[in-house]
Design a protein around this motif. Structure first.
Motif, PDB file in Angstrom:
ATOM      1  N   GLY A  39       0.707  -1.291  -0.025  1.00 28.15           N
ATOM      2  CA  GLY A  39      -0.142  -0.008  -0.083  1.00 28.15           C
ATOM      3  C   GLY A  39       0.811   1.400  -0.013  1.00 28.15           C
ATOM      4  O   GLY A  39       0.285   2.236   0.275  1.00 28.15           O
ATOM      5  N   THR A  40       2.202   1.179  -0.255  1.00 26.92           N
ATOM      6  CA  THR A  40       2.734   2.419  -0.320  1.00 26.92           C
ATOM      7  C   THR A  40       2.420   2.996  -1.535  1.00 26.92           C
ATOM      8  O   THR A  40       1.661   2.488  -2.344  1.00 26.92           O
ATOM      9  N   ILE A  41       2.877   4.349  -1.782  1.00 27.32           N
ATOM     10  CA  ILE A  41       2.656   5.373  -3.028  1.00 27.32           C
ATOM     11  C   ILE A  41       3.911   5.050  -4.094  1.00 27.32           C
ATOM     12  O   ILE A  41       4.899   5.092  -3.566  1.00 27.32           O
ATOM     13  N   ASN A  42       3.418   4.695  -5.153  1.00 26.87           N
ATOM     14  CA  ASN A  42       4.353   4.570  -6.512  1.00 26.87           C
ATOM     15  C   ASN A  42       5.684   3.722  -5.841  1.00 26.87           C
ATOM     16  O   ASN A  42       6.603   3.941  -6.086  1.00 26.87           O
ATOM     17  N   PRO A  43       5.183   2.221  -5.890  1.00 27.36           N
ATOM     18  CA  PRO A  43       6.560   1.405  -5.349  1.00 27.36           C
ATOM     19  C   PRO A  43       7.197   1.298  -6.525  1.00 27.36           C
ATOM     20  O   PRO A  43       6.470   1.273  -7.813  1.00 27.36           O
ATOM     21  N   HIS A  44       8.438   1.246  -6.442  1.00 25.22           N
ATOM     22  CA  HIS A  44       9.362   1.066  -7.760  1.00 25.22           C
ATOM     23  C   HIS A  44      10.497   0.156  -7.282  1.00 25.22           C
ATOM     24  O   HIS A  44      10.873  -0.017  -5.914  1.00 25.22           O
ATOM     25  N   LYS A  45      11.334  -0.240  -8.344  1.00 24.26           N
ATOM     26  CA  LYS A  45      12.407  -1.181  -7.911  1.00 24.26           C
ATOM     27  C   LYS A  45      13.460  -0.229  -7.058  1.00 24.26           C
ATOM     28  O   LYS A  45      13.951   1.031  -7.562  1.00 24.26           O
ATOM     29  N   VAL A  46      14.167  -0.824  -6.224  1.00 27.06           N
ATOM     30  CA  VAL A  46      15.325  -0.334  -5.643  1.00 27.06           C
ATOM     31  C   VAL A  46      16.485  -1.246  -5.692  1.00 27.06           C
ATOM     32  O   VAL A  46      16.277  -2.533  -5.413  1.00 27.06           O
ATOM     33  N   LYS A  47      17.706  -0.833  -6.093  1.00 22.74           N
ATOM     34  CA  LYS A  47      18.914  -1.618  -6.073  1.00 22.74           C
ATOM     35  C   LYS A  47      19.371  -1.808  -4.454  1.00 22.74           C
ATOM     36  O   LYS A  47      19.123  -1.286  -3.638  1.00 22.74           O
ATOM     37  N   TRP A  48      19.656  -3.370  -4.378  1.00 20.47           N
ATOM     38  CA  TRP A  48      20.292  -3.389  -2.822  1.00 20.47           C
ATOM     39  C   TRP A  48      21.550  -3.570  -3.056  1.00 20.47           C
ATOM     40  O   TRP A  48      22.362  -3.643  -4.098  1.00 20.47           O
ATOM     41  N   THR A  49      22.478  -3.720  -1.746  1.00 13.93           N
ATOM     42  CA  THR A  49      24.007  -3.563  -1.938  1.00 13.93           C
ATOM     43  C   THR A  49      24.623  -4.657  -1.299  1.00 13.93           C
ATOM     44  O   THR A  49      25.820  -5.180  -1.946  1.00 13.93           O
ATOM     45  N   SER A  50      23.883  -5.723  -0.879  1.00 15.06           N
ATOM     46  CA  SER A  50      24.279  -6.962  -0.340  1.00 15.06           C
ATOM     47  C   SER A  50      22.980  -8.008  -0.121  1.00 15.06           C
ATOM     48  O   SER A  50      21.889  -7.601   0.044  1.00 15.06           O
ATOM     49  N   ALA A  51      23.284  -9.285  -0.308  1.00 13.90           N
ATOM     50  CA  ALA A  51      22.331 -10.397  -0.230  1.00 13.90           C
ATOM     51  C   ALA A  51      23.188 -11.624   0.373  1.00 13.90           C
ATOM     52  O   ALA A  51      23.944 -12.227  -0.430  1.00 13.90           O
ATOM     53  N   LYS A  52      23.196 -11.883   1.809  1.00  8.40           N
ATOM     54  CA  LYS A  52      24.119 -12.877   2.148  1.00  8.40           C
ATOM     55  C   LYS A  52      22.806 -14.108   2.525  1.00  8.40           C
ATOM     56  O   LYS A  52      21.912 -13.740   3.374  1.00  8.40           O
ATOM     57  N   PRO A  53      23.547 -15.230   2.687  1.00  6.69           N
ATOM     58  CA  PRO A  53      22.850 -16.339   2.979  1.00  6.69           C
ATOM     59  C   PRO A  53      22.418 -16.591   4.495  1.00  6.69           C
ATOM     60  O   PRO A  53      23.376 -15.943   5.103  1.00  6.69           O
ATOM     61  N   TYR A  54      21.261 -16.830   5.091  1.00  5.89           N
ATOM     62  CA  TYR A  54      21.128 -16.790   6.490  1.00  5.89           C
ATOM     63  C   TYR A  54      20.342 -18.060   6.709  1.00  5.89           C
ATOM     64  O   TYR A  54      19.502 -18.623   5.831  1.00  5.89           O
ATOM     65  N   LYS A  55      20.468 -18.623   7.979  1.00  7.26           N
ATOM     66  CA  LYS A  55      19.712 -19.713   8.304  1.00  7.26           C
ATOM     67  C   LYS A  55      19.968 -20.920   7.559  1.00  7.26           C
ATOM     68  O   LYS A  55      19.011 -21.527   6.867  1.00  7.26           O
ATOM     69  N   LYS A  56      21.189 -21.215   7.295  1.00 12.29           N
ATOM     70  CA  LYS A  56      21.849 -22.527   6.440  1.00 12.29           C
ATOM     71  C   LYS A  56      21.164 -22.176   5.122  1.00 12.29           C
ATOM     72  O   LYS A  56      20.848 -23.194   4.124  1.00 12.29           O
ATOM     73  N   GLY A  57      20.998 -20.928   4.503  1.00 10.08           N
ATOM     74  CA  GLY A  57      20.699 -20.622   3.056  1.00 10.08           C
ATOM     75  C   GLY A  57      19.232 -20.877   3.117  1.00 10.08           C
ATOM     76  O   GLY A  57      18.991 -20.800   1.569  1.00 10.08           O
ATOM     77  N   LYS A  58      18.448 -20.919   4.065  1.00 12.89           N
ATOM     78  CA  LYS A  58      17.276 -21.053   3.696  1.00 12.89           C
ATOM     79  C   LYS A  58      16.420 -19.522   3.511  1.00 12.89           C
ATOM     80  O   LYS A  58      15.440 -19.375   2.996  1.00 12.89           O
ATOM     81  N   TYR A  59      17.175 -18.625   3.864  1.00 14.16           N
ATOM     82  CA  TYR A  59      16.903 -17.378   3.841  1.00 14.16           C
ATOM     83  C   TYR A  59      18.078 -16.359   2.980  1.00 14.16           C
ATOM     84  O   TYR A  59      19.230 -16.882   3.193  1.00 14.16           O
TER      85      TYR A  59
END
Length: 128
Positions: A39-59
């Motif tokens: 329900g945000t206004i004008n949702p748009h793609k945003v770049k992320w800086t990192s994505a690290k495995p968590y909980k044995k790679g399940k997340y």
């Protein structure tokens, strides 16, 4: 809010943001986990800086830079999984009736649940 109160709030926020680097490491709070809120206004793609495995790679713990949570919120996350890669796309928008927003960078993190553990798959930013 009166103009004087707004000026005092802005001065306090700027003082805190400029002086935050001087605080001892234990005084700085860890980044909270942000949950999507549709329900945000004008949702748009945003770049992320990192994505690290968590909980044995399940997340994945996905981190990006944004504005204050009361002004800019994570609307939703799209995840596309294949045998070779996982594409994560963050969508952020403005918060309705957000009032007065200061221009300050905020590091945000969210948890993304995967259908299968990450393993050796490559993680790709869907906003690039």
């Amino acid at each position: 809010m009166t103009i004087r109160r707004a000026a005092v709030a802005l001065a306090a926020a700027l003082t805190l943001s400029v002086g935050a680097g001087a605080l001892p490491a234990q005084a700085v709070a860890a980044d909270p986990i942000v949950k999507p809120q549709r329900g945000t206004i004008n949702p748009h793609k945003v770049k992320w800086t990192s994505a690290k495995p968590y909980k044995k790679g399940k997340y994945l713990k996905v981190t990006w830079w944004s504005g204050p949570q009361q002004c800019y919120a994570l609307d939703h996350v799209k995840v596309k999984e294949t045998r070779k890669k996982v594409t994560v796309t963050l969508y952020e928008g403005s918060v309705k009736d957000n009032g007065f927003c200061i221009a300050i960078a905020v590091k945000k993190t969210t948890l993304v649940k995967l259908k299968a553990p990450l393993g050796k798959r490559k993680v790709v930013d869907g906003a690039k």
